[in-house]
Design a protein around this motif. Structure first.
Motif, mmCIF file in Angstrom:
data_model
loop_
_atom_site.group_PDB
_atom_site.id
_atom_site.type_symbol
_atom_site.label_atom_id
_atom_site.label_comp_id
_atom_site.label_asym_id
_atom_site.label_seq_id
_atom_site.Cartn_x
_atom_site.Cartn_y
_atom_site.Cartn_z
ATOM 1 N N LEU A 38 24.043 23.294 25.913
ATOM 2 C CA LEU A 38 25.267 22.642 26.704
ATOM 3 C C LEU A 38 26.637 23.263 26.446
ATOM 4 C CD1 LEU A 38 23.804 19.170 27.660
ATOM 5 C CD2 LEU A 38 24.191 21.099 29.062
ATOM 6 N N GLU A 39 26.582 23.058 24.906
ATOM 7 C CA GLU A 39 27.935 23.439 24.351
ATOM 8 C C GLU A 39 28.296 24.943 24.495
ATOM 9 O OE1 GLU A 39 31.670 23.739 22.288
ATOM 10 O OE2 GLU A 39 30.530 22.168 23.386
ATOM 11 N N MET A 40 27.216 25.824 24.323
ATOM 12 C CA MET A 40 27.307 27.186 24.660
ATOM 13 C C MET A 40 27.682 27.489 26.319
ATOM 14 S SD MET A 40 24.459 29.114 22.235
ATOM 15 C CE MET A 40 23.339 29.072 23.408
ATOM 16 N N ILE A 41 27.081 26.883 27.119
ATOM 17 C CA ILE A 41 27.381 27.070 28.494
ATOM 18 C C ILE A 41 28.847 26.499 28.734
ATOM 19 C CG2 ILE A 41 27.014 26.072 30.819
ATOM 20 C CD1 ILE A 41 24.010 25.752 30.056
ATOM 21 N N ARG A 42 29.356 25.507 28.096
ATOM 22 C CA ARG A 42 30.639 24.969 28.292
ATOM 23 C C ARG A 42 31.624 26.152 27.652
ATOM 24 N NH1 ARG A 42 34.964 23.601 25.662
ATOM 25 N NH2 ARG A 42 33.753 23.833 23.681
ATOM 26 N N ALA A 43 31.218 26.318 26.349
ATOM 27 C CA ALA A 43 32.260 27.359 25.918
ATOM 28 C C ALA A 43 32.627 28.634 26.591
ATOM 29 C CB ALA A 43 31.650 27.506 24.621
ATOM 30 N N ALA A 44 31.286 29.095 27.095
ATOM 31 C CA ALA A 44 31.293 30.331 27.957
ATOM 32 C C ALA A 44 31.796 30.269 29.412
ATOM 33 C CB ALA A 44 29.761 31.135 27.965
ATOM 34 N N ALA A 45 32.020 29.130 29.957
ATOM 35 C CA ALA A 45 32.486 28.964 31.239
ATOM 36 C C ALA A 45 33.825 29.569 31.555
ATOM 37 C CB ALA A 45 32.321 27.477 31.491
ATOM 38 N N SER A 46 34.618 29.406 30.624
ATOM 39 C CA SER A 46 36.061 30.217 30.749
ATOM 40 C C SER A 46 36.142 31.588 30.908
ATOM 41 C CB SER A 46 37.142 29.735 29.783
ATOM 42 O OG SER A 46 36.606 30.291 28.434
ATOM 43 N N ALA A 47 35.080 32.256 30.466
ATOM 44 C CA ALA A 47 35.074 33.633 30.266
ATOM 45 C C ALA A 47 33.964 34.351 31.567
ATOM 46 C CB ALA A 47 34.260 34.096 29.096
ATOM 47 N N ASP A 48 33.307 33.497 32.285
ATOM 48 C CA ASP A 48 32.432 34.243 33.147
ATOM 49 C C ASP A 48 32.306 33.150 34.467
ATOM 50 O OD1 ASP A 48 29.388 34.295 34.219
ATOM 51 O OD2 ASP A 48 29.924 36.318 33.352
ATOM 52 N N SER A 49 32.718 33.527 35.555
ATOM 53 C CA SER A 49 32.673 32.776 36.863
ATOM 54 C C SER A 49 31.274 32.132 37.117
ATOM 55 C CB SER A 49 33.229 33.525 37.862
ATOM 56 O OG SER A 49 32.352 34.497 38.267
ATOM 57 N N GLU A 50 30.202 32.851 36.990
ATOM 58 C CA GLU A 50 28.816 32.401 37.220
ATOM 59 C C GLU A 50 28.459 31.295 36.161
ATOM 60 O OE1 GLU A 50 25.711 35.223 37.905
ATOM 61 O OE2 GLU A 50 27.126 36.519 38.859
ATOM 62 N N ILE A 51 28.899 31.451 35.131
ATOM 63 C CA ILE A 51 28.482 30.335 33.986
ATOM 64 C C ILE A 51 29.576 29.050 34.388
ATOM 65 C CG2 ILE A 51 28.797 29.683 31.398
ATOM 66 C CD1 ILE A 51 27.902 32.708 30.848
ATOM 67 N N ALA A 52 30.855 29.343 34.583
ATOM 68 C CA ALA A 52 31.640 28.514 35.152
ATOM 69 C C ALA A 52 30.985 27.523 36.202
ATOM 70 C CB ALA A 52 32.949 28.840 35.403
#
Length: 124
Positions: A38-52
């Motif tokens: 969950l932390e990796m997803i949260r951190a990556a959300a600002s860099a990728d719209s699909e992950i966001a």
């Protein structure tokens, strides 16, 4: 992400304190299993719209689950008079948010059990 059996136990529990303790135990179990992811997803959300979008969906689902619990407490007359459903949902969502797990368990060295008992720490 949610353990369906545990959630059903939360829904069925009539005692408000035991209901909230089940929520805390469920939160601990989920974070123990998937907190790092969950932390990796949260951190990556600002860099990728699909992950966001994925992160937004996760947060939305977490909020919905917390709201369902709070609505049960409201219907049973178990919310403090100073709280409405929205405010109580925000509080429960915040306490169970994956970021709080990251701050306290890996970040500050709390054990999973200490995280689970976080509300008790406020009474001491």
């Amino acid at each position: 992400m949610l353990e369906q059996e545990l959630y059903r136990a939360v829904v069925k529990e009539p005692d408000p304190e035991r209901k909230l303790r089940l929520v805390a135990a469920q939160s601990r179990l989920v974070k123990t299993r998937s907190g790092a992811l969950l932390e990796m997803i949260r951190a990556a959300a600002s860099a990728d719209s699909e992950i966001a979008d994925l992160w937004t969906g996760i947060e939305t689902k977490l909020l919905e689950v917390q709201r369902a619990v709070v609505e049960q407490l409201h219907v049973s007359g178990s919310l403090a008079a100073s709280l409405d459903v929205t405010r109580a949902t925000d509080i429960l969502w915040t306490l169970n948010h994956p970021t709080v797990w990251q701050l306290l368990v890996p970040g500050r060295g709390w054990t999973g059990k200490e995280y689970e008992l976080l509300p008790d720490a406020l009474d001491e």
